[in-house]
Motif scaffolding. Structure first.
Motif, PDB file in Angstrom:
ATOM      1  N   PRO A 314       0.808  -1.226   0.000  1.00  0.00           N
ATOM      2  CA  PRO A 314       0.000   0.000   0.000  1.00  0.00           C
ATOM      3  C   PRO A 314       0.840   1.275   0.000  1.00  0.00           C
ATOM      4  CG  PRO A 314      -0.797  -1.569   1.628  1.00  0.00           C
ATOM      5  CD  PRO A 314       0.513  -2.099   1.143  1.00  0.00           C
ATOM      6  N   THR A 315       0.275   2.338  -0.561  1.00  0.00           N
ATOM      7  CA  THR A 315       0.972   3.632  -0.631  1.00  0.00           C
ATOM      8  C   THR A 315       0.825   4.368   0.701  1.00  0.00           C
ATOM      9  OG1 THR A 315      -1.027   4.575  -1.614  1.00  0.00           O
ATOM     10  CG2 THR A 315       0.696   3.885  -3.121  1.00  0.00           C
ATOM     11  N   GLN A 316       1.659   3.970   1.645  1.00  0.00           N
ATOM     12  CA  GLN A 316       1.588   4.549   2.990  1.00  0.00           C
ATOM     13  C   GLN A 316       2.948   4.949   3.546  1.00  0.00           C
ATOM     14  OE1 GLN A 316      -0.117   0.824   4.666  1.00  0.00           O
ATOM     15  NE2 GLN A 316       1.574   0.876   6.136  1.00  0.00           N
ATOM     16  N   TYR A 317       3.993   4.867   2.699  1.00  0.00           N
ATOM     17  CA  TYR A 317       5.349   5.090   3.178  1.00  0.00           C
ATOM     18  C   TYR A 317       6.014   6.298   2.509  1.00  0.00           C
ATOM     19  CZ  TYR A 317       4.738   0.314   4.853  1.00  0.00           C
ATOM     20  OH  TYR A 317       4.266  -0.814   5.468  1.00  0.00           O
ATOM     21  N   ALA A 318       7.079   6.769   3.149  1.00  0.00           N
ATOM     22  CA  ALA A 318       7.989   7.727   2.527  1.00  0.00           C
ATOM     23  C   ALA A 318       9.227   6.955   2.115  1.00  0.00           C
ATOM     24  CB  ALA A 318       8.361   8.839   3.500  1.00  0.00           C
ATOM     25  N   ILE A 319       9.836   7.350   1.021  1.00  0.00           N
ATOM     26  CA  ILE A 319      11.100   6.743   0.595  1.00  0.00           C
ATOM     27  C   ILE A 319      12.081   7.856   0.310  1.00  0.00           C
ATOM     28  CG2 ILE A 319      10.009   4.675  -0.354  1.00  0.00           C
ATOM     29  CD1 ILE A 319      10.336   5.862  -3.111  1.00  0.00           C
ATOM     30  N   THR A 320      13.363   7.544   0.389  1.00  0.00           N
ATOM     31  CA  THR A 320      14.370   8.573   0.189  1.00  0.00           C
ATOM     32  C   THR A 320      15.666   7.955  -0.260  1.00  0.00           C
ATOM     33  OG1 THR A 320      15.572  10.389   1.249  1.00  0.00           O
ATOM     34  CG2 THR A 320      15.130   8.469   2.594  1.00  0.00           C
ATOM     35  N   SER A 321      16.545   8.773  -0.867  1.00  0.00           N
ATOM     36  CA  SER A 321      17.874   8.299  -1.244  1.00  0.00           C
ATOM     37  C   SER A 321      18.918   8.739  -0.240  1.00  0.00           C
ATOM     38  CB  SER A 321      18.249   8.833  -2.628  1.00  0.00           C
ATOM     39  OG  SER A 321      18.242  10.238  -2.621  1.00  0.00           O
ATOM     40  N   ALA A 341      13.615  -2.912   0.815  1.00  0.00           N
ATOM     41  CA  ALA A 341      13.423  -1.489   0.508  1.00  0.00           C
ATOM     42  C   ALA A 341      13.382  -0.702   1.816  1.00  0.00           C
ATOM     43  CB  ALA A 341      12.125  -1.276  -0.265  1.00  0.00           C
ATOM     44  N   ARG A 342      14.161   0.361   1.872  1.00  0.00           N
ATOM     45  CA  ARG A 342      14.158   1.208   3.073  1.00  0.00           C
ATOM     46  C   ARG A 342      13.025   2.216   2.964  1.00  0.00           C
ATOM     47  NH1 ARG A 342      19.269   4.802   3.643  1.00  0.00           N
ATOM     48  NH2 ARG A 342      18.318   5.571   1.744  1.00  0.00           N
ATOM     49  N   VAL A 343      12.195   2.289   3.994  1.00  0.00           N
ATOM     50  CA  VAL A 343      11.039   3.184   3.976  1.00  0.00           C
ATOM     51  C   VAL A 343      10.887   3.875   5.328  1.00  0.00           C
ATOM     52  CG1 VAL A 343       9.808   1.800   2.251  1.00  0.00           C
ATOM     53  CG2 VAL A 343       9.453   1.341   4.697  1.00  0.00           C
ATOM     54  N   LYS A 344      10.084   4.929   5.309  1.00  0.00           N
ATOM     55  CA  LYS A 344       9.805   5.682   6.524  1.00  0.00           C
ATOM     56  C   LYS A 344       8.314   5.647   6.809  1.00  0.00           C
ATOM     57  CE  LYS A 344      10.835  10.201   8.651  1.00  0.00           C
ATOM     58  NZ  LYS A 344      11.400  11.554   8.381  1.00  0.00           N
ATOM     59  N   GLU A 346       5.577   7.002   9.932  1.00  0.00           N
ATOM     60  CA  GLU A 346       5.312   7.684  11.209  1.00  0.00           C
ATOM     61  C   GLU A 346       6.608   8.105  11.895  1.00  0.00           C
ATOM     62  OE1 GLU A 346       2.824   5.135  13.518  1.00  0.00           O
ATOM     63  OE2 GLU A 346       1.065   5.444  12.214  1.00  0.00           O
ATOM     64  N   GLY A 347       7.517   8.651  11.111  1.00  0.00           N
ATOM     65  CA  GLY A 347       8.754   9.206  11.658  1.00  0.00           C
ATOM     66  C   GLY A 347       9.845   8.205  11.933  1.00  0.00           C
ATOM     67  N   LYS A 348       9.615   6.927  11.650  1.00  0.00           N
ATOM     68  CA  LYS A 348      10.609   5.886  11.892  1.00  0.00           C
ATOM     69  C   LYS A 348      11.003   5.214  10.581  1.00  0.00           C
ATOM     70  CE  LYS A 348      10.621   5.981  16.508  1.00  0.00           C
ATOM     71  NZ  LYS A 348      11.829   6.161  17.343  1.00  0.00           N
ATOM     72  N   TRP A 349      12.221   4.663  10.570  1.00  0.00           N
ATOM     73  CA  TRP A 349      12.751   4.014   9.375  1.00  0.00           C
ATOM     74  C   TRP A 349      12.836   2.512   9.577  1.00  0.00           C
ATOM     75  CZ3 TRP A 349      13.505   6.554   4.902  1.00  0.00           C
ATOM     76  CH2 TRP A 349      13.574   7.955   4.964  1.00  0.00           C
ATOM     77  N   GLY A 350      12.548   1.775   8.503  1.00  0.00           N
ATOM     78  CA  GLY A 350      12.651   0.325   8.542  1.00  0.00           C
ATOM     79  C   GLY A 350      12.860  -0.229   7.161  1.00  0.00           C
ATOM     80  N   PHE A 351      12.863  -1.550   7.058  1.00  0.00           N
ATOM     81  CA  PHE A 351      13.109  -2.222   5.785  1.00  0.00           C
ATOM     82  C   PHE A 351      11.931  -3.134   5.457  1.00  0.00           C
ATOM     83  CE2 PHE A 351      17.235  -1.229   7.589  1.00  0.00           C
ATOM     84  CZ  PHE A 351      17.904  -0.666   6.515  1.00  0.00           C
ATOM     85  N   LEU A 352      11.381  -2.964   4.270  1.00  0.00           N
ATOM     86  CA  LEU A 352      10.282  -3.800   3.817  1.00  0.00           C
ATOM     87  C   LEU A 352      10.795  -4.998   3.042  1.00  0.00           C
ATOM     88  CD1 LEU A 352       7.570  -1.325   2.445  1.00  0.00           C
ATOM     89  CD2 LEU A 352       7.651  -2.425   4.680  1.00  0.00           C
ATOM     90  N   LYS A 353      10.125  -6.144   3.244  1.00  0.00           N
ATOM     91  CA  LYS A 353      10.324  -7.311   2.401  1.00  0.00           C
ATOM     92  C   LYS A 353       9.350  -7.216   1.229  1.00  0.00           C
ATOM     93  CE  LYS A 353      11.554 -10.294   6.323  1.00  0.00           C
ATOM     94  NZ  LYS A 353      11.210 -11.551   7.048  1.00  0.00           N
ATOM     95  N   PRO A 354       9.585  -7.970   0.161  1.00  0.00           N
ATOM     96  CA  PRO A 354       8.678  -7.911  -1.000  1.00  0.00           C
ATOM     97  C   PRO A 354       7.230  -8.261  -0.690  1.00  0.00           C
ATOM     98  CG  PRO A 354      10.742  -8.951  -1.615  1.00  0.00           C
ATOM     99  CD  PRO A 354      10.778  -8.788  -0.134  1.00  0.00           C
ATOM    100  N   ASP A 355       6.996  -9.016   0.402  1.00  0.00           N
ATOM    101  CA  ASP A 355       5.615  -9.342   0.760  1.00  0.00           C
ATOM    102  C   ASP A 355       4.948  -8.254   1.599  1.00  0.00           C
ATOM    103  OD1 ASP A 355       6.843  -9.614   3.212  1.00  0.00           O
ATOM    104  OD2 ASP A 355       6.407 -11.751   3.458  1.00  0.00           O
ATOM    105  N   GLY A 356       5.690  -7.146   1.842  1.00  0.00           N
ATOM    106  CA  GLY A 356       5.123  -6.028   2.577  1.00  0.00           C
ATOM    107  C   GLY A 356       5.348  -6.067   4.068  1.00  0.00           C
ATOM    108  N   THR A 357       5.909  -7.157   4.591  1.00  0.00           N
ATOM    109  CA  THR A 357       6.196  -7.220   6.023  1.00  0.00           C
ATOM    110  C   THR A 357       7.479  -6.451   6.330  1.00  0.00           C
ATOM    111  OG1 THR A 357       7.411  -9.305   5.768  1.00  0.00           O
ATOM    112  CG2 THR A 357       5.040  -9.441   6.271  1.00  0.00           C
ATOM    113  N   VAL A 358       7.624  -6.041   7.579  1.00  0.00           N
ATOM    114  CA  VAL A 358       8.764  -5.238   8.003  1.00  0.00           C
ATOM    115  C   VAL A 358       9.850  -6.146   8.565  1.00  0.00           C
ATOM    116  CG1 VAL A 358       9.534  -3.366   9.519  1.00  0.00           C
ATOM    117  CG2 VAL A 358       7.248  -3.298   8.508  1.00  0.00           C
TER     118      VAL A 358
END
Length: 407
Positions: A314-321, A341-344, A346-358
């Motif tokens: 879902p389109t709910q994340y921020a991404i950045t370089s 994929a690194r995403v942001k 609610e102010g926190k950063w994490g890594f997504l797997k292709p299935d959308g889990t963190v």
């Protein structure tokens, strides 16, 4: 039987040493996680940098040294500053001087240069007076200083300037394209775009082929097509300079997986090499597809689609370089890289797997991309600028030239 066991043991050691780790910040301290989502090195450092070639620069009581992937000090923290290892060499600041060291921490004697430059693709720049050349990790000059400027090497090739004209060299210093152009692009399959006077075209086998009506051409990346501008619109050309997709789009990005993001009006979609819309233009922004077949797309926020256009995350994340330290990222840094994929959120950063889990179900104050024991691209470049315009290296791992080297 001993030899097979020894072979397996060596393979195991190589696997351990090549594992990928990501620098993350948690509770104001820096540590490193592995791709299973667990901390390989617990958060404990105030300042640290990403791993490069199996070593990471870390600060301890105001001094910098290097640790391995187990967190063991390999090179003691005795330096005022330190940069990443590349080609087995790193630049460090010892008191007021910047010097090269090897992976044992021993200082190397290098040919004189007005500045020290990062190694990249197995070479580093040297600058003497107003000319730039190359050295190798053995501290041997492979190209005597002769150019006015050398841009960063990419895949073994670099753009060079001489007398305000541009060409291409390889890491051996051999000229592949004579400096005869007013502008030139990166080298791809023995081809580069170039500008000669007011004409944009393709340089191949030493010949310049003007591209009909081209006002600008972008670099070839992973496929034999790149985008170009004509009459204010964007289309695509091939390696021979032919328009294969007419310039009818307002914006475009590179082909990957035989799909390219294009913008019509204010909406982005994806076309195939036949200029057919595979994914209709419905997004406010879009990036190229990663090798795993997912691409970032934006509505209000960012999510990910597959090659059929299905929204799988879902389109709910921020991404950045950009992470919280200035880093040197590979292409497609806004999407999936090596499966994550690194995403942001609610102010926190994490890594997504292709299935959308963190990854590890963990979020961090900041996070860098995963890195391992391999060379990283450098934005370091050498130019014959005057000493008064030199900038001192920052405490962050910027790919800028280090300070002056004493004669």
């Amino acid at each position: 039987m001993k030899k097979p066991l020894l072979f397996l043991f060596v393979l195991f050691i190589q696997f351990v040493n090549s594992q990928e780790l990501a620098l993350v910040k948690k509770n104001a301290k820096i540590g490193y996680i592995s791709k299973d989502g667990n901390f390989k090195i617990e958060p404990q450092y105030k300042s640290a940098k990403s791993f490069s070639e199996g070593l990471a620069a870390v600060e301890d009581n105001g001094k910098w040294g290097f640790i391995d992937t187990k967190g063991t000090w390999v090179i003691p923290a005795t330096f005022n500053n330190a940069k990443d290892f590349n080609s087995g060499i790193a630049i460090v600041q010892k008191e007021k001087d910047w010097v090269y060291i090897d992976t044992k921490g021993e200082i190397l004697k290098a040919p004189f240069s007005d500045k020290l430059f990062d190694f990249n693709n197995g070479v580093a720049f040297i600058r003497q007076n107003t000319k730039v050349g190359l050295i190798n990790p053995k501290m041997t000059v492979v190209l005597e200083p002769k150019y006015d400027q050398i841009k960063p090497f990419e895949n073994g090739f670099a753009r060079v300037e001489l007398n305000k004209k541009w060409g291409i060299i390889n890491t051996a210093g051999k000229e592949l394209v004579e400096p005869a152009y007013d502008e030139i692009g990166n080298y791809f399959k023995n081809t580069a775009w170039a500008r000669k006077d007011k004409n944009f075209g393709i340089v191949s086998a030493g010949n310049f082929i003007a591209v009909d009506g081209a006002e600008k051409i972008w670099d070839f990346e992973t496929q034999d097509l790149t985008y170009a501008k004509k009459n204010g619109k964007i289309g695509f050309i091939d390696l021979k300079g032919n328009w294969t997709i007419l310039p009818i789009y307002d914006k475009a990005k590179a082909f990957s997986k035989n799909l390219a993001p294009v913008c019509v009006g204010s909406k982005w979609g994806y076309i195939n090499p036949k200029a057919e819309f595979v994914i209709p233009p419905t997004y406010s922004d879009a990036e190229v597809f990663s090798t795993n077949g997912l691409a970032p797309v934006k509505e209000k926020n960012w999510g990910f689609i597959n090659e059929t256009g299905k929204l799988v995350i879902p389109t709910q994340y921020a991404i950045t370089s950009n992470g919280f330290v200035i880093a040197l990222f590979v292409q497609q840094d806004k999407g999936f890289i090596d499966g994550l994929a690194r995403v942001k959120n609610e102010g926190k950063w994490g890594f997504l797997k292709p299935d959308g889990t963190v990854l590890g179900n963990q979020w961090f104050e900041n996070a860098e991309l995963f890195s391992q024991s391999k060379e990283r691209n450098s934005t370091n470049e050498a130019a014959a600028e005057k000493p008064k315009t030199e900038t001192k290296p920052a405490t962050k791992p910027e790919a800028k030239p280090a300070g002056k080297k004493k004669k």
